[in-house]
Scaffold this motif. Structure first.
Motif, PDB file in Angstrom:
ATOM      1  N   THR A 290       8.528   8.723  -6.961  1.00 48.69           N
ATOM      2  CA  THR A 290       7.253   8.180  -6.506  1.00 48.69           C
ATOM      3  C   THR A 290       6.727   7.181  -7.524  1.00 48.69           C
ATOM      4  N   PHE A 291       6.360   6.012  -7.032  1.00 49.07           N
ATOM      5  CA  PHE A 291       5.680   4.996  -7.835  1.00 49.07           C
ATOM      6  C   PHE A 291       4.200   5.117  -7.517  1.00 49.07           C
ATOM      7  N   GLN A 292       3.377   5.374  -8.542  1.00 49.47           N
ATOM      8  CA  GLN A 292       1.935   5.476  -8.349  1.00 49.47           C
ATOM      9  C   GLN A 292       1.239   4.413  -9.178  1.00 49.47           C
ATOM     10  N   LEU A 293       0.501   3.566  -8.506  1.00 47.92           N
ATOM     11  CA  LEU A 293      -0.278   2.526  -9.156  1.00 47.92           C
ATOM     12  C   LEU A 293      -1.561   3.155  -9.682  1.00 47.92           C
ATOM     13  N   LEU A 294      -1.878   2.929 -10.972  1.00 43.79           N
ATOM     14  CA  LEU A 294      -3.044   3.562 -11.590  1.00 43.79           C
ATOM     15  C   LEU A 294      -4.205   2.603 -11.832  1.00 43.79           C
ATOM     16  N   GLY A 295      -3.924   1.388 -12.293  1.00 35.32           N
ATOM     17  CA  GLY A 295      -5.010   0.478 -12.589  1.00 35.32           C
ATOM     18  C   GLY A 295      -4.536  -0.930 -12.894  1.00 35.32           C
TER      19      GLY A 295
ATOM     20  N   ALA B  60     -12.077 -16.795  -9.437  1.00 35.76           N
ATOM     21  CA  ALA B  60     -11.353 -15.529  -9.315  1.00 35.76           C
ATOM     22  C   ALA B  60      -9.985 -15.738  -8.674  1.00 35.76           C
ATOM     23  N   ASP B  61      -9.084 -14.817  -8.969  1.00 33.52           N
ATOM     24  CA  ASP B  61      -7.765 -14.785  -8.327  1.00 33.52           C
ATOM     25  C   ASP B  61      -7.816 -13.838  -7.134  1.00 33.52           C
ATOM     26  N   GLN B  62      -7.162 -14.194  -6.054  1.00 35.92           N
ATOM     27  CA  GLN B  62      -6.939 -13.281  -4.923  1.00 35.92           C
ATOM     28  C   GLN B  62      -5.616 -12.586  -5.224  1.00 35.92           C
ATOM     29  N   VAL B  63      -5.683 -11.407  -5.836  1.00 34.63           N
ATOM     30  CA  VAL B  63      -4.507 -10.715  -6.355  1.00 34.63           C
ATOM     31  C   VAL B  63      -3.894  -9.823  -5.288  1.00 34.63           C
ATOM     32  N   ARG B  64      -2.577  -9.920  -5.178  1.00 27.56           N
ATOM     33  CA  ARG B  64      -1.817  -9.063  -4.272  1.00 27.56           C
ATOM     34  C   ARG B  64      -0.725  -8.359  -5.057  1.00 27.56           C
ATOM     35  N   ILE B  65      -0.620  -7.058  -4.869  1.00 25.06           N
ATOM     36  CA  ILE B  65       0.458  -6.284  -5.470  1.00 25.06           C
ATOM     37  C   ILE B  65       1.358  -5.834  -4.334  1.00 25.06           C
ATOM     38  N   ILE B  66       2.620  -6.214  -4.428  1.00 22.53           N
ATOM     39  CA  ILE B  66       3.581  -5.983  -3.349  1.00 22.53           C
ATOM     40  C   ILE B  66       4.714  -5.121  -3.899  1.00 22.53           C
ATOM     41  N   PHE B  67       5.069  -4.073  -3.149  1.00 26.02           N
ATOM     42  CA  PHE B  67       6.073  -3.118  -3.600  1.00 26.02           C
ATOM     43  C   PHE B  67       7.293  -3.145  -2.699  1.00 26.02           C
TER      44      PHE B  67
ATOM     45  N   SER C 114       0.306   5.185  -3.885  1.00 19.66           N
ATOM     46  CA  SER C 114       1.667   5.570  -4.260  1.00 19.66           C
ATOM     47  C   SER C 114       2.637   5.287  -3.124  1.00 19.66           C
ATOM     48  N   ARG C 115       3.885   5.098  -3.508  1.00 21.20           N
ATOM     49  CA  ARG C 115       4.978   4.872  -2.560  1.00 21.20           C
ATOM     50  C   ARG C 115       6.217   5.581  -3.081  1.00 21.20           C
ATOM     51  N   GLN C 116       7.006   6.107  -2.167  1.00 28.40           N
ATOM     52  CA  GLN C 116       8.268   6.720  -2.554  1.00 28.40           C
ATOM     53  C   GLN C 116       9.379   5.681  -2.501  1.00 28.40           C
ATOM     54  N   PHE C 117      10.390   5.875  -3.365  1.00 23.85           N
ATOM     55  CA  PHE C 117      11.531   4.973  -3.389  1.00 23.85           C
ATOM     56  C   PHE C 117      12.752   5.740  -3.867  1.00 23.85           C
ATOM     57  N   LEU C 118      13.918   5.142  -3.690  1.00 26.97           N
ATOM     58  CA  LEU C 118      15.155   5.808  -4.089  1.00 26.97           C
ATOM     59  C   LEU C 118      15.490   5.496  -5.539  1.00 26.97           C
TER      60      LEU C 118
ATOM     61  N   ARG D 249      -1.181  -0.583 -15.021  1.00 24.68           N
ATOM     62  CA  ARG D 249      -0.734   0.763 -15.387  1.00 24.68           C
ATOM     63  C   ARG D 249      -0.163   1.458 -14.158  1.00 24.68           C
ATOM     64  N   TYR D 250       0.945   2.183 -14.360  1.00 26.28           N
ATOM     65  CA  TYR D 250       1.568   2.901 -13.251  1.00 26.28           C
ATOM     66  C   TYR D 250       2.271   4.149 -13.768  1.00 26.28           C
ATOM     67  N   ARG D 251       2.642   5.019 -12.845  1.00 27.44           N
ATOM     68  CA  ARG D 251       3.346   6.254 -13.183  1.00 27.44           C
ATOM     69  C   ARG D 251       4.528   6.416 -12.238  1.00 27.44           C
ATOM     70  N   ILE D 252       5.636   6.895 -12.800  1.00 24.77           N
ATOM     71  CA  ILE D 252       6.811   7.261 -12.003  1.00 24.77           C
ATOM     72  C   ILE D 252       6.926   8.783 -12.065  1.00 24.77           C
ATOM     73  N   GLY D 253       7.000   9.402 -10.898  1.00 28.73           N
ATOM     74  CA  GLY D 253       7.100  10.852 -10.837  1.00 28.73           C
ATOM     75  C   GLY D 253       8.128  11.280  -9.814  1.00 28.73           C
TER      76      GLY D 253
END
Length: 105
Positions: free
Chosen positions: A3-8, A20-27, A50-54, A100-104
């Motif tokens: 699991t990829f979890q975006l924190l901040g 300002a920037d129009q920010v996009r985070i794409i997974f 969060s999103r799951q991945f292999l 910041r992100y977490r992998i679990g």
């Protein structure tokens, strides 16, 4: 599966454009949008997505431009072996962002 979890996300400096920037985070390959919002210098967002991945996936952080192509603030790869909390600095197109992100499991 991991699991990829975006924190901040913290904006220290926007891209070379005005305001300002129009920010996009794409997974990942399927272009799943995590975040799509305006950010100015000093703005900070606490995110709980969060999103799951292999095995591994790409994460793009882009600044959406209405009149031209999107500017890439940064791109990085996450892997299922990188368990724990991580931080990365992104600085494309004259910007400075900390993500910041977490992998679990």
């Amino acid at each position: 599966m991991a699991t990829f979890q975006l924190l901040g996300l913290k904006c220290w400096e926007t891209t070379d454009g005005f305001g300002a920037d129009q920010v996009r985070i794409i997974f990942g390959f399927d272009d799943l949008m995590f975040f799509d919002n305006d950010m100015g210098e000093g703005d900070e967002w606490e995110l709980v997505e969060s999103r799951q991945f292999l095995a591994s996936e790409k994460v793009w952080v882009k600044e959406a431009d209405s009149g031209s192509g999107d500017d890439e603030i940064g791109m990085f790869v996450v892997t299922s072996e990188d368990q724990g909390e991580h931080g990365i600095t992104l600085s494309g197109d004259g910007s400075h962002y900390d993500l910041r992100y977490r992998i679990g499991p």
